[in-house]
Design an enzyme around this catalytic site. Sequence first.
Site, PDB file in Angstrom:
ATOM      1  N   ASN A 153      32.240 -11.216 113.286  1.00 23.75           N
ATOM      2  CA  ASN A 153      32.342 -10.732 114.657  1.00 23.75           C
ATOM      3  C   ASN A 153      33.251  -9.511 114.755  1.00 23.75           C
ATOM      4  O   ASN A 153      32.943  -8.540 115.463  1.00 23.75           O
ATOM      5  CB  ASN A 153      32.856 -11.844 115.569  1.00 23.75           C
ATOM      6  CG  ASN A 153      32.903 -11.416 117.020  1.00 23.75           C
ATOM      7  OD1 ASN A 153      31.883 -11.119 117.634  1.00 23.75           O
ATOM      8  ND2 ASN A 153      34.113 -11.360 117.578  1.00 23.75           N
ATOM      9  N   ASP A 178      35.179   6.300 106.031  1.00 25.82           N
ATOM     10  CA  ASP A 178      35.499   5.462 104.868  1.00 25.82           C
ATOM     11  C   ASP A 178      36.658   4.522 105.206  1.00 25.82           C
ATOM     12  O   ASP A 178      37.774   4.697 104.734  1.00 25.82           O
ATOM     13  CB  ASP A 178      35.859   6.384 103.693  1.00 25.82           C
ATOM     14  CG  ASP A 178      36.224   5.620 102.433  1.00 25.82           C
ATOM     15  OD1 ASP A 178      35.722   4.496 102.241  1.00 25.82           O
ATOM     16  OD2 ASP A 178      37.018   6.160 101.634  1.00 25.82           O
ATOM     17  N   LEU A 179      36.375   3.503 106.032  1.00 30.88           N
ATOM     18  CA  LEU A 179      37.415   2.555 106.435  1.00 30.88           C
ATOM     19  C   LEU A 179      37.258   1.199 105.762  1.00 30.88           C
ATOM     20  O   LEU A 179      38.118   0.330 105.908  1.00 30.88           O
ATOM     21  CB  LEU A 179      37.412   2.397 107.967  1.00 30.88           C
ATOM     22  CG  LEU A 179      37.656   3.703 108.743  1.00 30.88           C
ATOM     23  CD1 LEU A 179      37.687   3.429 110.241  1.00 30.88           C
ATOM     24  CD2 LEU A 179      38.944   4.386 108.294  1.00 30.88           C
ATOM     25  N   LYS A 180      36.156   0.986 105.059  1.00 22.72           N
ATOM     26  CA  LYS A 180      35.953  -0.223 104.247  1.00 22.72           C
ATOM     27  C   LYS A 180      36.259  -1.501 105.031  1.00 22.72           C
ATOM     28  O   LYS A 180      37.079  -2.321 104.633  1.00 22.72           O
ATOM     29  CB  LYS A 180      36.817  -0.166 102.979  1.00 22.72           C
ATOM     30  CG  LYS A 180      36.578   1.043 102.090  1.00 22.72           C
ATOM     31  CD  LYS A 180      37.459   0.992 100.839  1.00 22.72           C
ATOM     32  CE  LYS A 180      37.257   2.184  99.943  1.00 22.72           C
ATOM     33  NZ  LYS A 180      37.841   3.430 100.497  1.00 22.72           N
ATOM     34  N   ARG A 183      35.477  13.375  88.785  1.00 26.76           N
ATOM     35  CA  ARG A 183      36.408  14.228  88.048  1.00 26.76           C
ATOM     36  C   ARG A 183      35.594  14.992  87.005  1.00 26.76           C
ATOM     37  O   ARG A 183      34.382  14.968  87.018  1.00 26.76           O
ATOM     38  CB  ARG A 183      37.493  13.377  87.360  1.00 26.76           C
ATOM     39  CG  ARG A 183      38.350  12.568  88.327  1.00 26.76           C
ATOM     40  CD  ARG A 183      39.228  13.458  89.184  1.00 26.76           C
ATOM     41  NE  ARG A 183      40.139  12.690  90.006  1.00 26.76           N
ATOM     42  CZ  ARG A 183      39.906  12.340  91.260  1.00 26.76           C
ATOM     43  NH1 ARG A 183      38.760  12.652  91.838  1.00 26.76           N
ATOM     44  NH2 ARG A 183      40.815  11.663  91.943  1.00 26.76           N
ATOM     45  N   GLN A 233      42.042   6.900  89.329  1.00 28.71           N
ATOM     46  CA  GLN A 233      40.683   6.437  89.106  1.00 28.71           C
ATOM     47  C   GLN A 233      40.534   5.968  87.658  1.00 28.71           C
ATOM     48  O   GLN A 233      40.927   6.649  86.726  1.00 28.71           O
ATOM     49  CB  GLN A 233      39.683   7.566  89.376  1.00 28.71           C
ATOM     50  CG  GLN A 233      39.799   8.182  90.756  1.00 28.71           C
ATOM     51  CD  GLN A 233      39.351   7.255  91.863  1.00 28.71           C
ATOM     52  OE1 GLN A 233      38.703   6.254  91.607  1.00 28.71           O
ATOM     53  NE2 GLN A 233      39.714   7.574  93.087  1.00 28.71           N
ATOM     54  N   ASP A 260      36.363  -8.190 107.187  1.00 30.63           N
ATOM     55  CA  ASP A 260      36.956  -9.155 108.111  1.00 30.63           C
ATOM     56  C   ASP A 260      35.875 -10.168 108.463  1.00 30.63           C
ATOM     57  O   ASP A 260      34.797 -10.163 107.873  1.00 30.63           O
ATOM     58  CB  ASP A 260      37.470  -8.423 109.364  1.00 30.63           C
ATOM     59  CG  ASP A 260      38.707  -9.087 109.962  1.00 30.63           C
ATOM     60  OD1 ASP A 260      38.666 -10.331 110.141  1.00 30.63           O
ATOM     61  OD2 ASP A 260      39.686  -8.388 110.242  1.00 30.63           O
ATOM     62  N   ILE A 261      36.142 -11.031 109.438  1.00 32.48           N
ATOM     63  CA  ILE A 261      35.121 -11.981 109.858  1.00 32.48           C
ATOM     64  C   ILE A 261      33.968 -11.207 110.493  1.00 32.48           C
ATOM     65  O   ILE A 261      34.150 -10.096 111.005  1.00 32.48           O
ATOM     66  CB  ILE A 261      35.698 -13.032 110.824  1.00 32.48           C
ATOM     67  CG1 ILE A 261      36.200 -12.367 112.111  1.00 32.48           C
ATOM     68  CG2 ILE A 261      36.807 -13.828 110.149  1.00 32.48           C
ATOM     69  CD1 ILE A 261      36.627 -13.371 113.171  1.00 32.48           C
ATOM     70  N   THR A 301      36.766   2.029  92.326  1.00 31.49           N
ATOM     71  CA  THR A 301      36.787   2.783  91.074  1.00 31.49           C
ATOM     72  C   THR A 301      38.167   2.820  90.427  1.00 31.49           C
ATOM     73  O   THR A 301      38.297   3.240  89.278  1.00 31.49           O
ATOM     74  CB  THR A 301      36.284   4.217  91.283  1.00 31.49           C
ATOM     75  OG1 THR A 301      37.002   4.824  92.360  1.00 31.49           O
ATOM     76  CG2 THR A 301      34.801   4.234  91.609  1.00 31.49           C
ATOM     77  N   LYS A 331      34.688  13.167 104.354  1.00 31.54           N
ATOM     78  CA  LYS A 331      35.117  11.775 104.337  1.00 31.54           C
ATOM     79  C   LYS A 331      36.466  11.632 105.042  1.00 31.54           C
ATOM     80  O   LYS A 331      37.420  12.321 104.709  1.00 31.54           O
ATOM     81  CB  LYS A 331      35.225  11.261 102.900  1.00 31.54           C
ATOM     82  CG  LYS A 331      35.624   9.794 102.803  1.00 31.54           C
ATOM     83  CD  LYS A 331      35.466   9.266 101.393  1.00 31.54           C
ATOM     84  CE  LYS A 331      36.587   9.692 100.466  1.00 31.54           C
ATOM     85  NZ  LYS A 331      37.873   9.015 100.803  1.00 31.54           N
ATOM     86  N   GLY A 359      37.383  14.559  96.253  1.00 31.61           N
ATOM     87  CA  GLY A 359      38.517  14.732  97.138  1.00 31.61           C
ATOM     88  C   GLY A 359      39.552  15.696  96.613  1.00 31.61           C
ATOM     89  O   GLY A 359      39.488  16.907  96.833  1.00 31.61           O
ATOM     90  N   ARG A 360      40.521  15.165  95.878  1.00 31.27           N
ATOM     91  CA  ARG A 360      41.664  15.967  95.431  1.00 31.27           C
ATOM     92  C   ARG A 360      41.300  17.216  94.636  1.00 31.27           C
ATOM     93  O   ARG A 360      41.948  18.250  94.791  1.00 31.27           O
ATOM     94  CB  ARG A 360      42.632  15.077  94.642  1.00 31.27           C
ATOM     95  CG  ARG A 360      43.537  14.272  95.554  1.00 31.27           C
ATOM     96  CD  ARG A 360      44.287  13.199  94.806  1.00 31.27           C
ATOM     97  NE  ARG A 360      43.406  12.097  94.410  1.00 31.27           N
ATOM     98  CZ  ARG A 360      43.827  10.920  93.992  1.00 31.27           C
ATOM     99  NH1 ARG A 360      45.125  10.681  93.905  1.00 31.27           N
ATOM    100  NH2 ARG A 360      42.981   9.967  93.678  1.00 31.27           N
TER     101      ARG A 360
END
Length: 223
Positions: free
Chosen positions: A50, A42-44, A167, A178, A47-48, A106, A15, A198-199
């Site tokens: 277009n 994972d940039l989520k 976790r 989290q 926006d509009i 989360t 990720k 991740g961590r």
Amino acid sequence: MQLVDTLRGLAGGFKIGNRLFTSEGPALVRRIVAANARVFLDLKYHDIPNTVEQAVDAAVATGAWMINVHASGGSAMMQAAARAARESSAKLGRPAPLMIGVTVLTSMDHEALRAVGVEKPILDQVIALARLTQQAGLQGVVASAQETAAIRQACGPDFQIVTPGIRGASAGAERNDQSRTMGPAEAIKAGASFIVVGRPIIAAPDPRAAATAIVDELRFAGS
């Protein structure tokens, strides 16, 4: 890239989030893809329509395997994202990435959700956004494992569910930021398609050993 090499054969993908992408950009995505590893970008996007359509078009060009957008961006935005993924992949002659909608982060609890104007319980909001995501033509959602069973009931067995914030036992006991967490085996048993750790791996003294412990836990749970 050291982690990509260290975790080869254990991690199903890697990720790349906002911090790393801002630092290293699409070149790093391409390097990981060139190393025959999958990338969850994972940039989520939120926006509009277009703008999101153009962003997904650019993301597909990096070779990303999974791309996400915020489901709260609405149906038109998600439809634009799905369309960009299909059309861009077809032009490049490659499989379309999994397009995933983020439901409720989360890190959020009921109080945090109410603070941004959403009065309904977290589970109700997650299910509403999961249904909207499916109707918009995306393949799945990001959601806490605590909501997985309800999402399965609402969206069916083929809908992909990505569960972050893992976790617990072998993944490390600390929750960090989290609020709605679950252990690796618990999450899979609850119906998760993919778990994101991740961590507990990255911060471990021996990342491969930490990842191996999680894989062993999953194998044991499935036996």
